[in-house]
Design an enzyme around this catalytic site. Sequence first.
Site, PDB file in Angstrom:
ATOM      1  N   LYS A 194      31.812  27.764  17.695  1.00 28.71           N
ATOM      2  CA  LYS A 194      30.386  27.849  18.096  1.00 28.71           C
ATOM      3  C   LYS A 194      29.549  28.048  16.836  1.00 28.71           C
ATOM      4  O   LYS A 194      28.999  29.126  16.618  1.00 28.71           O
ATOM      5  CB  LYS A 194      30.207  29.028  19.073  1.00 28.71           C
ATOM      6  CG  LYS A 194      30.851  28.817  20.427  1.00 28.71           C
ATOM      7  CD  LYS A 194      30.034  27.943  21.366  1.00 28.71           C
ATOM      8  CE  LYS A 194      28.778  28.648  21.804  1.00 28.71           C
ATOM      9  NZ  LYS A 194      27.933  27.757  22.643  1.00 28.71           N
ATOM     10  N   ASP A 251      42.364  31.535  23.618  1.00 31.58           N
ATOM     11  CA  ASP A 251      42.875  32.236  24.799  1.00 31.58           C
ATOM     12  C   ASP A 251      42.356  31.549  26.063  1.00 31.58           C
ATOM     13  O   ASP A 251      43.101  31.226  26.986  1.00 31.58           O
ATOM     14  CB  ASP A 251      42.393  33.698  24.734  1.00 31.58           C
ATOM     15  CG  ASP A 251      43.135  34.601  25.696  1.00 31.58           C
ATOM     16  OD1 ASP A 251      44.051  34.111  26.390  1.00 31.58           O
ATOM     17  OD2 ASP A 251      42.791  35.793  25.765  1.00 31.58           O
ATOM     18  N   ASP A 255      44.434  28.539  28.566  1.00 36.87           N
ATOM     19  CA  ASP A 255      44.671  28.791  29.997  1.00 36.87           C
ATOM     20  C   ASP A 255      44.044  27.694  30.852  1.00 36.87           C
ATOM     21  O   ASP A 255      44.604  27.286  31.866  1.00 36.87           O
ATOM     22  CB  ASP A 255      44.108  30.154  30.417  1.00 36.87           C
ATOM     23  CG  ASP A 255      45.153  31.248  30.295  1.00 36.87           C
ATOM     24  OD1 ASP A 255      46.114  31.052  29.521  1.00 36.87           O
ATOM     25  OD2 ASP A 255      45.020  32.296  30.961  1.00 36.87           O
TER      26      ASP A 255
END
Length: 371
Positions: A194, A251, A255
Amino acid sequence: MTTKTLLLLPGDGIGVETMAEVERVIAFFNKKSNKAKFETSSDLVGGAAYDKHGVAITDAAMAKADAADAVIFGAVGGPQWDAVPYEHRPEAGLLRLRKDMDLFANLRPAICYPALADASTLKREVVEGLDILILRELTGGTYFGEPKEIVTLESGEKRAVDTTVYTTREIDRLARVGFDLARKRRNKVHMAAKWNVMRTGVLWREVVTATHKAYAPDVQLEHILADNCAMQLIRNPKQFDVIVTDNLFGDVLSDEAAMMTGSLGMLPSASLGAPDSKTGKRKSLYEPVHGSAPDIAGKGLANPIATIASFAMALRYSLDMADAADMIDKAIANALAAGLRTGDIMQPGMTKVGTTDMGKAIVGQLENLVG
Ligand code: NAD
């Protein structure tokens, strides 16, 4: 004929059952291959190690892990060890392996086998044949940065702080792993960060660009904002090959990508460390994403595919045996295409099998592939 040394750490619960199927696959290659031979040793980790030695992993097992070409890990934990002292809990064995081997790069592939495409929540055409790899930085960033605290202000209100910190070295070493991995795949890296709102994102873009120029100009590199990456993973995941990202975004994105492949029982992973200064070889640990599944442990129900696919990753990324890795991936796909399913991926009209029969079926498919 080269010899590859493997340390097998089955651990607890279904880790023991799924590792037995990896051993079946290793025995197949030791019998059939004239290119490489595997020398395996095993040791205890987690609750099993605590019961025998009073610690979650011994120094002797750590020394073996250090010396091995790759470590294959099952799973640790279970309710019987809930009351052991915190520093000896089963997970401490895994954490020590990660810390002492400085495993900073976490590889999470998302592969969708055609036979399981209908089990995904996304449309078949979006996920069928999907094969992407998320490379997550594992030892820095928001989960470790200081200050990290909750303080009570004079007004009585509370304030929580997490700090995202990265250095050039941490980003550069992960980027190099990403470029190396891409070279063994489809040669494309997306760096997700970002940089529009975070200073660490600015540094990630700067460093990855510089590393690319100096180290891997042959690899295609694109930068993508992490929120757009999350959206693109659902819209058109097959546009990606390797996604390189920090600890927090990794993370979440890994997922998200994992969900495309169905069950926890299908998900392999790897963690890599820095290259050895003499041999250039990276320390490495390969493990399924799932835990020890106490609810089904000892019943022969566990899906061994995540652990077998973790072994295939070791062949591809640590042992220079991409052909053998391809064979295992194909054998898994063929066993699924033949309609075999463990309980976690069972679908109507398919044949339900247990851990051992799935392992045997995969080895049977390997036999077919070598003719
Ligand atoms: P889990 O991954 O063990 O199980 C979650 C659910 O998925 C269970 O219903 C289980 O039966 C199912 N499942 C998992 N793997 C499967 C497989 N291969 N085949 C079929 N079904 C499968 O997670 P949990 O229940 O939250 O944790 C159980 C124990 O494992 C705890 O002690 C936890 O601390 C530990 N754990 C260890 C690791 C590791 O060793 N890396 C990771 C996660 C959890």
